[in-house]
Every structure is written in structure tokens, then in C-alpha cells.
Motif scaffolding. Structure first.
Motif, PDB file in Angstrom:
ATOM      1  N   LEU A 293       0.828  -1.203   0.000  1.00 56.26           N
ATOM      2  CA  LEU A 293       0.000   0.000   0.000  1.00 56.26           C
ATOM      3  C   LEU A 293       0.866   1.258   0.000  1.00 56.26           C
ATOM      4  O   LEU A 293       1.880   1.335   0.700  1.00 56.26           O
ATOM      5  CB  LEU A 293      -0.921   0.026   1.216  1.00 56.26           C
ATOM      6  N   ASP A 297      -3.875   4.763  -1.024  1.00 53.62           N
ATOM      7  CA  ASP A 297      -4.451   3.438  -1.261  1.00 53.62           C
ATOM      8  C   ASP A 297      -5.311   2.992  -0.082  1.00 53.62           C
ATOM      9  O   ASP A 297      -5.063   3.360   1.066  1.00 53.62           O
ATOM     10  CB  ASP A 297      -3.346   2.397  -1.471  1.00 53.62           C
ATOM     11  N   GLN A 298      -6.309   2.162  -0.381  1.00 51.79           N
ATOM     12  CA  GLN A 298      -7.115   1.518   0.648  1.00 51.79           C
ATOM     13  C   GLN A 298      -7.229   0.037   0.313  1.00 51.79           C
ATOM     14  O   GLN A 298      -7.015  -0.378  -0.832  1.00 51.79           O
ATOM     15  CB  GLN A 298      -8.507   2.143   0.738  1.00 51.79           C
ATOM     16  N   ASN A 300      -9.528  -3.680   1.616  1.00 45.59           N
ATOM     17  CA  ASN A 300     -10.453  -4.397   2.488  1.00 45.59           C
ATOM     18  C   ASN A 300      -9.713  -5.531   3.201  1.00 45.59           C
ATOM     19  O   ASN A 300      -8.936  -6.264   2.585  1.00 45.59           O
ATOM     20  CB  ASN A 300     -11.620  -4.972   1.697  1.00 45.59           C
ATOM     21  N   ARG A 306     -10.749  -2.339   7.389  1.00 50.47           N
ATOM     22  CA  ARG A 306     -10.121  -1.768   6.189  1.00 50.47           C
ATOM     23  C   ARG A 306      -8.787  -1.142   6.556  1.00 50.47           C
ATOM     24  O   ARG A 306      -8.575  -0.725   7.698  1.00 50.47           O
ATOM     25  CB  ARG A 306     -11.019  -0.698   5.551  1.00 50.47           C
ATOM     26  N   ALA A 308      -6.211   1.985   5.332  1.00 55.08           N
ATOM     27  CA  ALA A 308      -6.138   3.210   4.532  1.00 55.08           C
ATOM     28  C   ALA A 308      -4.777   3.849   4.787  1.00 55.08           C
ATOM     29  O   ALA A 308      -4.382   4.055   5.938  1.00 55.08           O
ATOM     30  CB  ALA A 308      -7.256   4.172   4.906  1.00 55.08           C
ATOM     31  N   CYS A 309      -4.054   4.135   3.714  1.00 52.70           N
ATOM     32  CA  CYS A 309      -2.693   4.642   3.830  1.00 52.70           C
ATOM     33  C   CYS A 309      -2.639   6.125   3.464  1.00 52.70           C
ATOM     34  O   CYS A 309      -3.194   6.553   2.451  1.00 52.70           O
ATOM     35  CB  CYS A 309      -1.762   3.837   2.915  1.00 52.70           C
ATOM     36  N   THR A 310      -1.985   6.913   4.324  1.00 51.62           N
ATOM     37  CA  THR A 310      -1.698   8.319   4.032  1.00 51.62           C
ATOM     38  C   THR A 310      -0.178   8.499   4.057  1.00 51.62           C
ATOM     39  O   THR A 310       0.567   7.552   4.314  1.00 51.62           O
ATOM     40  CB  THR A 310      -2.342   9.240   5.082  1.00 51.62           C
TER      41      THR A 310
END
Length: 446
Positions: A293, A297-298, A300, A306, A308-310
Motif C-alpha cells: 500500500l 491506497d485503501q 479491504n 479496512r 487506509a494509507c496516508t
């Protein structure tokens, strides 16, 4: 030294290495290995003084399973060892389901009892079979470590020590020891059915390997020990990463790992960190997808979670419906001090008029909440305010808000509203927030 004396000596040394458990339950199927284990433990318990009992699990999958249970009970009767038989119902007939049901009964069937060691009769060939099985499945170092001689397993009401004193002993030695004492045992007919992969490996693959390399099983056991030590090293490195240096928070639903720090890790260590940080179990493909990731990007995950990438964090987002606020938010203290001219940083300290504070309550974000940021010309919704302040979306429902109705006076950890403005000579107070804040790296705090 004869075979029986060897079994006794080896089990005694293993018992000491395992921490000399004072309560031992022997898992006895009625087969040769478990019968030998029970007899050895019965003799050893008399020497060392630990309490010994027996547990047998009847899956009811074979017509003769009831006879196996009766055999074990009679054996225990003759040894004056307490015996408990669990009868379990299986939905299917798979080896994995039967094994899971067996362990569940043996570990959780004694939830009202203190912690104990569960003695299992796995031997060197069982270990070799497990190594080959996991190699076929593509396991890493942790899986190829196979079985440990002693390891803790959580259970309802505590923990159990899984103890395998025969793990480095050949099955031939065990059966030779029983034969010399004219001890009988039960044979499980399903052990000869090659439709099960483990049986196929035992009956077909390992004999061929032993023909070419007689020491192969011992070598595979040695490899498993080496890999277990290396897996432990990686586990400890991952644990250090997750619990120090501000790299992660493992509180649900605020679980995250620092993306820049994670990206700098060796791939082997990064995999282990991700598997330990993730709240649900991952297979190989899921682990690799998670490892790949990038910001934006996310993904499941199992059980409704889930990822979720920052640029700053890899967030693990909980399933819809997980209760808010999280427990850490409930463990806080808002300390009130006399004002001495300090206005605070708006993060953990904030001054405000006493008359404002006395009309406020500390709570989580609710629909309709608005704030007029201190020094700003107008008010805005908390959604817009959080966006302006770059508060990550997963953190927003968990930010502690000091509110007067729907007016936010102080978003703790983010900033104050205009109503918190103080004037020289006014009756003001200084508030200090002591507790968990979203974004804190406090994986091990209670």
C-alpha cells in the motif's frame, strides 16, 4: 541406559526447562505415543511432586472411538490418575476441524481451573511432517518453526503451557520402550488412510527421504529449532518497533502504524510488524497486498476491517458499528488550575474564562457541532475545521471536544474556539488534559 530410562530422563529435563509446572494435564488419545507419555508422567509426578491428570477427546468419527475412550479411562484408573473425557460434535470430517475442536476442548474445558501445562505426545517424526506440510503451503520462518517444545497458549480464564517433552525423540524409541514393558495401546485405523496429506507424507514421502538420508527427520527438527529462534528474534524486533519510538498505536478504533517508519524497515520485519499490528489474521497474499500500500491506497481486510494509507500513517479502520468513543478516551482527566497568565498551547493546555468553562461538557463529536476558531473571522462546521487542521478522518470521531451545547470551545489536541479568549484581569482558569489523544503512540498504555 534402556529406552524407558531415556524417556524418563528426557521428560524430566524437559519439565525443568519448561519451568517445572506444578499442574500437568496429559492429552491421551490411546495411541502408543500418548500412552507412553502418560506412563512416564505418572512415574515422574511421583518423583517431582506435580499434580497429574488426563484429558481425552472423543470426536465420534470412528465406530471404535468409544472403545478408545474406555481404554484411556481404564489406564488412568490403574495409575490412579484423574481422567476427563470430552465428547465433541464436528460439522465436517476435516483434520483441521478435528484438531481445532480437540484443542478447544482440552484448553477451554477447564476454564474454572488455574493455569496448567498441557502435555502432548508429539515426537520427532510429527515435527518433520509438520515442517514438510508447512513448506508445501509456503510458510515463512514462523510457520516452518513448526511445533515448540513449550509455548504459551491463551485459553478462557487464563493460559496454558503446551508442553511436548517427546519432540526430539523418535517414535521407534517410544514404541521400543513400551514393548519392553509389555504395554499395549490403541491403533487409529485412519492413520493409514493416505487421503489425508499428513498421512501421505508419513506413509509415502518420509520413508523415501529416510532411505536417502537416514538423519533427515533429526535434521528437519534442528532446522525448525533454528527457524524458531530466528522467528523469535524478528518478533521481538517487531514488538520493539510497535511499542517504542512513537511508531504505532494499537488502540481500536484508532489503530495505526507510522508509514514513513514502516517503509524504512527490511521486508521481513515489515511483514511481521504488519501482521502484529493488524487486528485480524492475514494470509500471505493479504500481507503482501498490505505491504504494498502507498499513500492514497485503501484495502479491504477480513471481518469488515479496512486499511487506509496516508503519507503519515497506515490506518486500520474498524467495521461499521464499532462503539465510540474508544475506551482510552474514557480514561481522561481534565485538571483545572488557577490562571497565571498562561494561555496554553491548545493541544493539552488551554486557558478560558471560568464562566465559559463552567457551562461546558467534554464529549465526542456530534452532528451539528460548530466552532469559531480563535482569531478567525467566522465559524465553521467541525468537519471543515478538521479538514483545515489536517486531522486524519479516522481520528475525528474520537477527538475530545469541550462543548457548550453544539458550540465547540476547545477541540482538545487540535485548537481552541474564540470563546476561550482570555482577558487580563479576568476570572480565568487553565485546563490541562491528561489522557489519550487520537494520534498518540501509546500501544501499551492501560
Amino acid at each position: 541406559m534402556d529406552d524407558w530410562a531415556f524417556l524418563l530422563q528426557r521428560t524430566q529435563r524437559s519439565w525443568r526447562d519448561a519451568g517445572e509446572p506444578s499442574r500437568v494435564k496429559a492429552a491421551v488419545s490411546g495411541g502408543a505415543d500418548s500412552v507412553a507419555l502418560l506412563l512416564v508422567l505418572a512415574q515422574l509426578s511421583g518423583q517431582e511432586g506435580f499434580s497429574l491428570s488426563c484429558v481425552h477427546v472423543d470426536h465420534g468419527l470412528r465406530p471404535e472411538s468409544g472403545q478408545d475412550a474406555a481404554f484411556v479411562e481404564k489406564l488412568c484408573q490403574g495409575l490412579n490418575v484423574p481422567c476427563r473425557v470430552f465428547r465433541v460434535q464436528l460439522r465436517g470430517k476435516s483434520e483441521d476441524e478435528a484438531r481445532a475442536a480437540r484443542y478447544d476442548a482440552m484448553l477451554n474445558g477447564f476454564s474454572d481451573e488455574p493455569d496448567f501445562a498441557l502435555a502432548l505426545a508429539h515426537h520427532r517424526r510429527d515435527q518433520a511432517e509438520t515442517v514438510l506440510l508447512r513448506l508445501i503451503r509456503g510458510s515463512g520462518s514462523e510457520g516452518l518453526s513448526a511445533m515448540r517444545e513449550s509455548s504459551l497458549r491463551p485459553r478462557q480464564g487464563g493460559a496454558a503451557l503446551l508442553w511436548r517433552p517427546f519432540l526430539e525423540i523418535s517414535p521407534e524409541t517410544i514404541r521400543s520402550a513400551l514393548a519392553a514393558r509389555h504395554v499395549s495401546w490403541r491403533e487409529d485405523a485412519t492413520n493409514g488412510q493416505e487421503k489425508y496429506l499428513r498421512n501421505y507424507i508419513r506413509l509415502r514421502v518420509l520413508p523415501l527421504i529416510r532411505q536417502r538420508s537416514p538423519q533427515a527427520e533429526e535434521a528437519m527438527g534442528r532446522a525448525a529449532r533454528i527457524l524458531s529462534e530466528e522467528a523469535d528474534f524478528i518478533h521481538n524486533q517487531a514488538e520493539d518497533f510497535l511499542t517504542s519510538g512513537g511508531h504505532a498505536c494499537l488502540y481500536d478504533p484508532l489503530r495505526w502504524v507510522s508509514y514513513p517508519a514502516l517503509s524504512g524497515l527490511h521486508p521481513a520485519l515489515r511483514r511481521r510488524v504488519l501482521r502484529m499490528a493488524c487486528p485480524v489474521k492475514l494470509d500471505w497474499a493479504q500481507t503482501e497486498q498490505l505491504r504494498a500500500l502507498a499513500p492514497g491506497d485503501q484495502m479491504n481486510l477480513p471481518e469488515g476491517w479496512r486499511a487506509a494509507c496516508t503519507k503519515e500513517k497506515l490506518h486500520f479502520l474498524p467495521p461499521a458499528g464499532m462503539a465510540f468513543p474508544p475506551q482510552p478516551l474514557m480514561k481522561h482527566t481534565l485538571r483545572v488550575s488557577p490562571w497565571a497568565g498562561e494561555n496554553g498551547d491548545g493541544i493539552r493546555k488551554q486557558a478560558m474564562p471560568r464562566s465559559v468553562f463552567e457551562r461546558c461538557a467534554l464529549r465526542a463529536w456530534q452532528p451539528g457541532d460548530r466552532i469559531r476558531p480563535l482569531g478567525a473571522p467566522g465559524e465553521k462546521s467541525m468537519q471543515d475545521y478538521f479538514v483545515d487542521k489536517k486531522v486524519p478522518r479516522p481520528f475525528r470521531p474520537c477527538v475530545p471536544l469541550l462543548c457548550m451545547g453544539s458550540r465547540v470551545i476547545w477541540a482538545v489536541g487540535v485548537g481552541p474556539g474564540e470563546e476561550a479568549r482570555t482577558e487580563a484581569g479576568g476570572d480565568n482558569v487553565l485546563l490541562t488534559y491528561e489522557g489519550f489523544l487520537p494520534g498518540d503512540a501509546s500501544a501499551n498504555e492501560e
